[in-house]
Design a protein around this motif. Sequence first.
Motif, short mmCIF file in Angstrom:
data_model
loop_
_atom_site.label_atom_id
_atom_site.label_comp_id
_atom_site.label_asym_id
_atom_site.label_seq_id
_atom_site.Cartn_x
_atom_site.Cartn_y
_atom_site.Cartn_z
N MET A 59 -102.71 -106.45 -22.80
CA MET A 59 -103.87 -106.10 -21.98
C MET A 59 -104.97 -105.45 -22.83
O MET A 59 -106.15 -105.73 -22.63
CB MET A 59 -103.47 -105.15 -20.84
CG MET A 59 -102.76 -105.85 -19.72
SD MET A 59 -102.11 -104.77 -18.42
CE MET A 59 -103.16 -103.38 -18.39
N VAL A 60 -104.58 -104.60 -23.76
CA VAL A 60 -105.56 -103.96 -24.65
C VAL A 60 -106.30 -105.02 -25.46
O VAL A 60 -107.53 -104.98 -25.57
CB VAL A 60 -104.85 -102.93 -25.59
CG1 VAL A 60 -105.69 -102.62 -26.81
CG2 VAL A 60 -104.51 -101.67 -24.83
N VAL A 61 -105.57 -105.97 -26.00
CA VAL A 61 -106.19 -107.01 -26.81
C VAL A 61 -107.11 -107.89 -25.95
O VAL A 61 -108.25 -108.18 -26.34
CB VAL A 61 -105.11 -107.87 -27.51
CG1 VAL A 61 -105.72 -109.09 -28.17
CG2 VAL A 61 -104.35 -107.03 -28.53
N LEU A 62 -106.63 -108.30 -24.76
CA LEU A 62 -107.44 -109.16 -23.90
C LEU A 62 -108.71 -108.47 -23.40
O LEU A 62 -109.73 -109.12 -23.21
CB LEU A 62 -106.62 -109.65 -22.71
CG LEU A 62 -105.52 -110.67 -23.00
CD1 LEU A 62 -104.75 -111.00 -21.73
CD2 LEU A 62 -106.08 -111.93 -23.63
N GLN A 65 -110.30 -103.11 -25.16
CA GLN A 65 -110.37 -101.66 -24.93
C GLN A 65 -109.27 -101.01 -25.77
O GLN A 65 -108.15 -100.84 -25.31
CB GLN A 65 -110.18 -101.34 -23.44
CG GLN A 65 -111.28 -101.89 -22.58
CD GLN A 65 -111.12 -101.50 -21.12
OE1 GLN A 65 -110.24 -100.75 -20.73
NE2 GLN A 65 -111.99 -102.02 -20.29
N TYR A 66 -109.63 -100.67 -27.00
CA TYR A 66 -108.65 -100.21 -27.97
C TYR A 66 -108.54 -98.69 -28.01
O TYR A 66 -109.54 -97.99 -27.84
CB TYR A 66 -109.01 -100.74 -29.36
CG TYR A 66 -108.99 -102.24 -29.44
CD1 TYR A 66 -107.78 -102.91 -29.59
CD2 TYR A 66 -110.16 -102.99 -29.34
CE1 TYR A 66 -107.74 -104.30 -29.65
CE2 TYR A 66 -110.12 -104.37 -29.40
CZ TYR A 66 -108.91 -105.02 -29.55
OH TYR A 66 -108.87 -106.38 -29.60
N PRO A 67 -107.32 -98.19 -28.31
CA PRO A 67 -107.18 -96.75 -28.54
C PRO A 67 -108.07 -96.33 -29.71
O PRO A 67 -108.29 -97.10 -30.65
CB PRO A 67 -105.70 -96.59 -28.90
CG PRO A 67 -105.03 -97.81 -28.40
CD PRO A 67 -106.05 -98.90 -28.42
N VAL A 69 -111.07 -96.03 -29.69
CA VAL A 69 -112.40 -96.59 -29.45
C VAL A 69 -112.82 -96.25 -28.02
O VAL A 69 -113.92 -95.77 -27.79
CB VAL A 69 -112.42 -98.12 -29.67
CG1 VAL A 69 -113.78 -98.70 -29.30
CG2 VAL A 69 -112.05 -98.47 -31.11
N VAL A 70 -111.90 -96.47 -27.08
CA VAL A 70 -112.14 -96.19 -25.66
C VAL A 70 -111.39 -94.89 -25.33
O VAL A 70 -110.15 -94.86 -25.41
CB VAL A 70 -111.67 -97.36 -24.78
CG1 VAL A 70 -111.89 -97.05 -23.32
CG2 VAL A 70 -112.37 -98.65 -25.18
N PRO A 71 -112.10 -93.83 -24.97
CA PRO A 71 -111.46 -92.52 -24.79
C PRO A 71 -110.30 -92.49 -23.79
O PRO A 71 -109.27 -91.86 -24.06
CB PRO A 71 -112.61 -91.62 -24.32
CG PRO A 71 -113.84 -92.26 -24.88
CD PRO A 71 -113.57 -93.73 -24.84
N TRP A 72 -110.42 -93.17 -22.66
CA TRP A 72 -109.34 -93.08 -21.68
C TRP A 72 -108.09 -93.83 -22.16
O TRP A 72 -106.97 -93.41 -21.85
CB TRP A 72 -109.78 -93.53 -20.29
CG TRP A 72 -110.00 -95.01 -20.11
CD1 TRP A 72 -111.16 -95.68 -20.30
CD2 TRP A 72 -109.03 -95.98 -19.69
NE1 TRP A 72 -110.97 -97.01 -20.03
CE2 TRP A 72 -109.67 -97.22 -19.65
CE3 TRP A 72 -107.69 -95.91 -19.34
CZ2 TRP A 72 -109.04 -98.40 -19.28
CZ3 TRP A 72 -107.04 -97.08 -18.96
CH2 TRP A 72 -107.71 -98.31 -18.94
N VAL A 73 -108.26 -94.88 -22.95
CA VAL A 73 -107.10 -95.58 -23.51
C VAL A 73 -106.44 -94.69 -24.56
O VAL A 73 -105.21 -94.60 -24.64
CB VAL A 73 -107.51 -96.96 -24.08
CG1 VAL A 73 -106.32 -97.65 -24.73
CG2 VAL A 73 -108.12 -97.84 -22.99
N THR A 74 -107.24 -94.01 -25.35
CA THR A 74 -106.71 -93.06 -26.33
C THR A 74 -105.90 -91.97 -25.63
O THR A 74 -104.81 -91.61 -26.09
CB THR A 74 -107.86 -92.42 -27.14
OG1 THR A 74 -108.63 -93.45 -27.74
CG2 THR A 74 -107.34 -91.48 -28.20
#
Length: 132
Positions: A59-62, A65-67, A69-74
């Motif tokens: 899902m991250v790749v698709l 929205q990478y850790p 880079v995107v604060p909520w994913v981090t």
Amino acid sequence: MNSYPLLKQVHLTCAFISIGGFLIRGLLMVRASPWFRKRSLRLMVDANDSLLLAAAVVMVVLSDQYPFVVPWVTAKVMGLLAYVGLGLVAFRFGPTLSIRLTAWGAALVVAGYIVSVAILKDPRGFLTGVIP
């Protein structure tokens, strides 16, 4: 074909099973149930958590929205690391029952935080009203 909605459903289902299983394993630990140490239970937990992680990575790749880079994913990744660490203390390395129970409870709070971050798409999660 856009597989993201299916992956998201798999991820949500596995997350629900994972947190529910974590809760049940803690209750088995408290009751000193022989089921707590069953190999089959650990294998089911590991299989579900592997599928949960695989769905998350895809899902991250698709979504791009990478850790880090995107604060909520981090925040979700950092929460996951805390959850895993607390789970290890709760179920493997805690020297006393009180330490294991404290780690188990803290891990459940962290799991709630991770879910709230995912729902709100905000790294503050359920602390949104507390942290400006």
